[in-house]
Design a protein around this motif. Sequence first.
Motif, PDB file in Angstrom:
ATOM      1  N   SER A 210       0.822  -1.142  -0.097  1.00  0.00           N
ATOM      2  CA  SER A 210       0.067   0.009  -0.063  1.00  0.00           C
ATOM      3  C   SER A 210       0.855   1.252  -0.002  1.00  0.00           C
ATOM      4  O   SER A 210       1.937   1.277   0.642  1.00  0.00           O
ATOM      5  N   GLU A 284      -7.555  -2.738  -7.750  1.00  0.00           N
ATOM      6  CA  GLU A 284      -8.182  -2.629  -6.365  1.00  0.00           C
ATOM      7  C   GLU A 284      -7.620  -1.427  -5.548  1.00  0.00           C
ATOM      8  O   GLU A 284      -7.128  -1.513  -4.677  1.00  0.00           O
ATOM      9  N   ARG A 287      -6.738   3.868  -1.123  1.00  0.00           N
ATOM     10  CA  ARG A 287      -6.400   4.973  -0.728  1.00  0.00           C
ATOM     11  C   ARG A 287      -6.572   6.155  -1.807  1.00  0.00           C
ATOM     12  O   ARG A 287      -6.910   7.287  -1.477  1.00  0.00           O
ATOM     13  N   ARG A 323      -2.613   6.314  11.709  1.00  0.00           N
ATOM     14  CA  ARG A 323      -1.536   6.209  10.968  1.00  0.00           C
ATOM     15  C   ARG A 323      -0.136   6.844  11.471  1.00  0.00           C
ATOM     16  O   ARG A 323       0.992   6.322  11.373  1.00  0.00           O
ATOM     17  N   TYR A 385      -8.207   5.407   5.528  1.00  0.00           N
ATOM     18  CA  TYR A 385      -7.570   4.545   6.606  1.00  0.00           C
ATOM     19  C   TYR A 385      -7.605   5.710   7.853  1.00  0.00           C
ATOM     20  O   TYR A 385      -6.660   5.712   8.721  1.00  0.00           O
TER      21      TYR A 385
HETATM   22  N1  LLP Z   1      -6.531  -4.934  -2.060  1.00  0.00           N
HETATM   23  C1  LLP Z   1      -6.007  -5.653  -0.993  1.00  0.00           C
HETATM   24  C2  LLP Z   1      -6.110  -6.929  -1.203  1.00  0.00           C
HETATM   25  C3  LLP Z   1      -5.642  -5.138   0.137  1.00  0.00           C
HETATM   26  O1  LLP Z   1      -5.264  -5.668   1.132  1.00  0.00           O
HETATM   27  C4  LLP Z   1      -5.468  -3.759   0.162  1.00  0.00           C
HETATM   28  C5  LLP Z   1      -5.113  -2.882   1.238  1.00  0.00           C
HETATM   29  C6  LLP Z   1      -5.855  -2.839  -1.165  1.00  0.00           C
HETATM   30  C7  LLP Z   1      -6.395  -3.695  -2.153  1.00  0.00           C
HETATM   31  C8  LLP Z   1      -5.804  -1.360  -1.197  1.00  0.00           C
HETATM   32  O2  LLP Z   1      -4.611  -0.848  -0.887  1.00  0.00           O
HETATM   33  P1  LLP Z   1      -4.514   0.812  -1.302  1.00  0.00           P
HETATM   34  O3  LLP Z   1      -4.987   0.928  -2.738  1.00  0.00           O
HETATM   35  O4  LLP Z   1      -5.389   1.215  -0.222  1.00  0.00           O
HETATM   36  O5  LLP Z   1      -3.224   1.189  -0.799  1.00  0.00           O
HETATM   37  N2  LLP Z   1      -3.650   1.003   7.130  1.00  0.00           N
HETATM   38  C9  LLP Z   1      -2.649   1.311   5.911  1.00  0.00           C
HETATM   39  C10 LLP Z   1      -3.000   0.736   4.742  1.00  0.00           C
HETATM   40  C11 LLP Z   1      -3.314  -0.760   4.613  1.00  0.00           C
HETATM   41  C12 LLP Z   1      -3.811  -1.397   3.463  1.00  0.00           C
HETATM   42  C13 LLP Z   1      -4.203  -2.615   3.620  1.00  0.00           C
HETATM   43  N3  LLP Z   1      -4.575  -3.424   2.188  1.00  0.00           N
HETATM   44  C14 LLP Z   1      -2.379   2.594   5.897  1.00  0.00           C
HETATM   45  O6  LLP Z   1      -3.154   3.541   6.496  1.00  0.00           O
HETATM   46  O7  LLP Z   1      -1.472   2.992   5.188  1.00  0.00           O
END
Ligand code: LLP
Length: 436
Positions: A210, A284, A287, A323, A385
């Motif tokens: 991420s 997917e 953020r 965060r 988040y």
């Molecule tokens: N797909 C899967 C399988 C995931 O586990 C995640 C995020 C996403 C998509 C979306 O990722 P994004 O596009 O949002 O980066 N709490 C942390 C982020 C943890 C993300 C976990 N998985 C933060 O605040 O930075």
Amino acid sequence: MSTDERPGAASDAPDGGPAVRRLDDWDRDTLDALADEHGTPLYVFDPARVRENCRRLGAAFPDAEIQYAAKAHTARETLRTVHDEGLAIECASAGEVRRALDAGVPGRDVTYTAVNPPARDLDAVVEAWRNEPDLTITAGAADTVDRLAERGFDGRLRLRVNPGVGAGHHEKVVTGGHPKFGVGLDRAPELAARIDREFAFAGIHAHAGSGISGDDLENHRELVRRLGELARDLEADGIPVETVDVGGGFGVPYREDAPALDLATVADATREALGAIEGRLAIEPGRYVVADAGVLLTRVNTVKDAPSTVVAGVDAGMTTLLRPAMYDAYHAVRDLGAEGGENRDTVGVTVAGPVCETADLLCENRPLPAPERGDLLAIGNAGAYGYEMASTYNSRPRPAEVTVDGETLRRRETLADVSRLDAARDSNRRNDEEDT
Ligand code: LLP
């Protein structure tokens, strides 16, 4: 979701807005008025910005299936907005599946990514699938496949693989190569063949991590390349791969001077690394869709000149926005109270919450106008988040969240809410009172 059902897709929805909305772009008077009306700490969210973010993604990835990773922001309004823009919904739990279906998203646009799924989650999702048979489940272990079969599930099943390469803004969010996630590339063909025999094989999946920035593009590219290769191997074995889902992770600039992610470059790199496949690319993002659509407002209640820094004590902390404490994450801070007229000196400010933990800081020694008690601070990029990771640690009620137009997305929790789940044993409890 098929291409013809994507109202937010590139050509018919050009209004993707600017590549990034910075904290300074939020209107001070609007934020002030919202804080006065709803109190602080307060998350303020702009669904119109979510639409713009969806449209830019649609324009950069016109042929891909775009699934919004709901975990970044699960408010019903957000799920409805992104679905209205043509995105499907990727869910991390039975609770998120429930939220997506409750928001009116049809099962065909819902995917549940099962990570060591508790029995309760599998029971609930399989039950939901009986009413919504087009729902997709992604499994990352042979055990999960067995447990789904035991429950009578024989629907759309995607295989999460461990591509052996990851990326992300902090070691705690790098997933790609971690043994926790997905089955090894070497074991994937055998499991895919089994899924193809016993279920409706819905393709392959991996997620690098991420907060991927331009610097991590090489790892993202390598992950996608490995997935493309696996897809071609499976197809050569006679297993059609409907979807190659390369996960989310698209980063946003948290620092005011950091450049916005160049989506076109990421999209080109993704397509090139994937190579020719018979199925469809899926992404997917979480953020990217919601981060700059939200700010957190918090009020200064205590100002203290410490020897090394000026401490601004505020009513938001690690229970409101985790965060910074969890990932040392940087969030821009703007003192709206200092924008009222008189010039203030710039000093090193440490914004500290009300929790008795040293980690409970929103920033440390940041050059900001000298804070005064009563100032309203805005914290940027809090849409992703932020509210989602809020907790009631220290028995602190969770904040409210409203739209920029003042609509309540989630009401503020009360002190009564905090103790509501306790078994009510003694008669002195005040559980029924709506005190705040
Ligand atoms: N797909 C899967 C399988 C995931 O586990 C995640 C995020 C996403 C998509 C979306 O990722 P994004 O596009 O949002 O980066 N709490 C942390 C982020 C943890 C993300 C976990 N998985 C933060 O605040 O930075």
